[in-house]
Scaffold this motif. Structure first.
Motif, PDB file in Angstrom:
ATOM      1  N   GLU A   1       0.817  -1.207   0.000  1.00 22.39           N
ATOM      2  CA  GLU A   1       0.000   0.000   0.000  1.00 22.39           C
ATOM      3  C   GLU A   1       0.854   1.260   0.000  1.00 22.39           C
ATOM      4  N   GLN A   2       1.988   1.219   0.705  1.00 19.36           N
ATOM      5  CA  GLN A   2       2.872   2.382   0.742  1.00 19.36           C
ATOM      6  C   GLN A   2       3.451   2.674  -0.638  1.00 19.36           C
TER       7      GLN A   2
ATOM      8  N   LEU B   1       0.904   9.395  -5.941  1.00 10.73           N
ATOM      9  CA  LEU B   1       1.255  10.805  -5.750  1.00 10.73           C
ATOM     10  C   LEU B   1       2.281  11.289  -6.779  1.00 10.73           C
ATOM     11  N   GLY B   2       2.665  10.404  -7.690  1.00  9.46           N
ATOM     12  CA  GLY B   2       3.542  10.826  -8.778  1.00  9.46           C
ATOM     13  C   GLY B   2       4.996  10.439  -8.638  1.00  9.46           C
TER      14      GLY B   2
ATOM     15  N   SER C   1      12.903   5.589  -8.738  1.00  9.37           N
ATOM     16  CA  SER C   1      14.006   6.015  -7.871  1.00  9.37           C
ATOM     17  C   SER C   1      13.494   6.752  -6.641  1.00  9.37           C
ATOM     18  N   GLN C   2      12.454   7.555  -6.780  1.00 11.37           N
ATOM     19  CA  GLN C   2      11.894   8.275  -5.635  1.00 11.37           C
ATOM     20  C   GLN C   2      11.248   7.324  -4.644  1.00 11.37           C
ATOM     21  N   VAL C   3      10.580   6.305  -5.145  1.00  9.94           N
ATOM     22  CA  VAL C   3       9.984   5.311  -4.249  1.00  9.94           C
ATOM     23  C   VAL C   3      11.074   4.590  -3.452  1.00  9.94           C
ATOM     24  N   ILE C   4      12.143   4.232  -4.137  1.00  8.88           N
ATOM     25  CA  ILE C   4      13.228   3.515  -3.457  1.00  8.88           C
ATOM     26  C   ILE C   4      13.897   4.397  -2.412  1.00  8.88           C
TER      27      ILE C   4
END
Length: 273
Positions: free
Chosen positions: A167-168, A175-176, A180-183
């Motif tokens: 879910e995270q 949210l876009g 790389s930003q998720v990691i």
């Protein structure tokens, strides 16, 4: 009547019970040493505490007549330096490999089997290969530690990555956030305290590989000194060195635990919940 299974010791009693086996071990050793030395004063198998103390004073407080160095501290510094380099490199590689294979399914599918195979190779079996390819210098000793514990750390981080709620990841992408930003912003912050836990668990193996490499090809180090004096049956040096290695391992583990608790206090509270 309470079952033994449900009995728990409170803090003062718990401390006493924890010290009891150590005290008993010391007493048993002291009695056995006295008995052997009375029967044979030149016996070397179980030296007395006085003999071990004298040997350590000679090693730690008196300069070597040939080199002028304090051998005990030179050995300690050399071993800790090798261990630090090996563990730091292994932690960085393990985190990199574990995060990528754990968060990106295609990479996980491609490289997880190889990672599993590598983790099953006994590192000590490839030590001769390292000596042939790299040589007998410092690099081969550090490389053995890296090869020995990196697969363990990588697989642990990979498994921890899979435990992060999907879910995270979905919310971050909604949210876009790109990959790389998720990691970096979602996965890495949650894995850092777990990385320290993985390093703590791998330290025992790290010490094993360090001592093995020093015993085979080295001119200084705790493992080197133990295997050097064994030919003379110098148990008055070997036993204190083993105790010192144990104390160092305990101290490093304790410092890492405190460091983890200080930087990531939420990690411990989360575990307790």
């Amino acid at each position: 009547m309470k079952r033994i299974l449900n009995l728990q010791a409170k803090r003062p009693l718990a401390a006493l019970l924890g010290l009891l086996p150590i005290v008993l071990l010391i007493v048993v050793y002291s009695v056995a040493s006295d008995m052997r030395l009375k029967a044979n004063p030149s016996d070397k198998l179980l030296p007395s505490f006085t003999q071990m103390s004298d040997s350590m004073q000679r090693m730690a407080l008196q300069p070597n007549q040939r080199t002028g160095e304090y051998l005990f501290w030179v050995d300690t510094a050399a071993s800790l330096k090798r261990l630090a380099y090996g563990v730091l490199i292994a932690a960085a590689l393990g985190l990199f490999i574990g995060v990528l294979t754990g968060s990106i399914p295609l990479l996980g599918t491609t490289f997880s089997p190889l990672l599993t195979i590598i983790s099953l190779i006994p590192p000590l079996a490839i030590l001769p290969i390292l000596f042939i390819v790299i040589g007998l210098g410092e690099l081969s000793k550090v490389a053995l530690i890296v090869l020995g514990i990196t697969p363990f750390i990588a697989r642990d981080i990979q498994r921890r990555t899979h435990e992060i709620p999907s879910e995270q990841l979905v919310k971050a992408q909604t949210l876009g956030a790109n990959t790389s930003q998720v990691i970096i912003r979602v996965i890495l912050p949650q894995l850092m305290p777990k990385l320290i836990d993985a390093v703590r668990l791998s330290l025992g193996a790290g010490w094993l590989f360090l001592i093995a490499s020093e015993a085979i090809a080295s001119t200084e180090g705790l493992g080197y000194r133990i295997f050097l004096v064994r030919r003379y049956m110098s148990m008055d040096v070997i036993i204190p060195y083993v105790i010192w290695i144990t104390l160092l391992a305990f101290l490093i583990d304790w410092l890492l635990a405190k460091f983890n608790q200080k930087l990531f206090p939420w990690h411990k509270s989360g575990d307790q919940r």
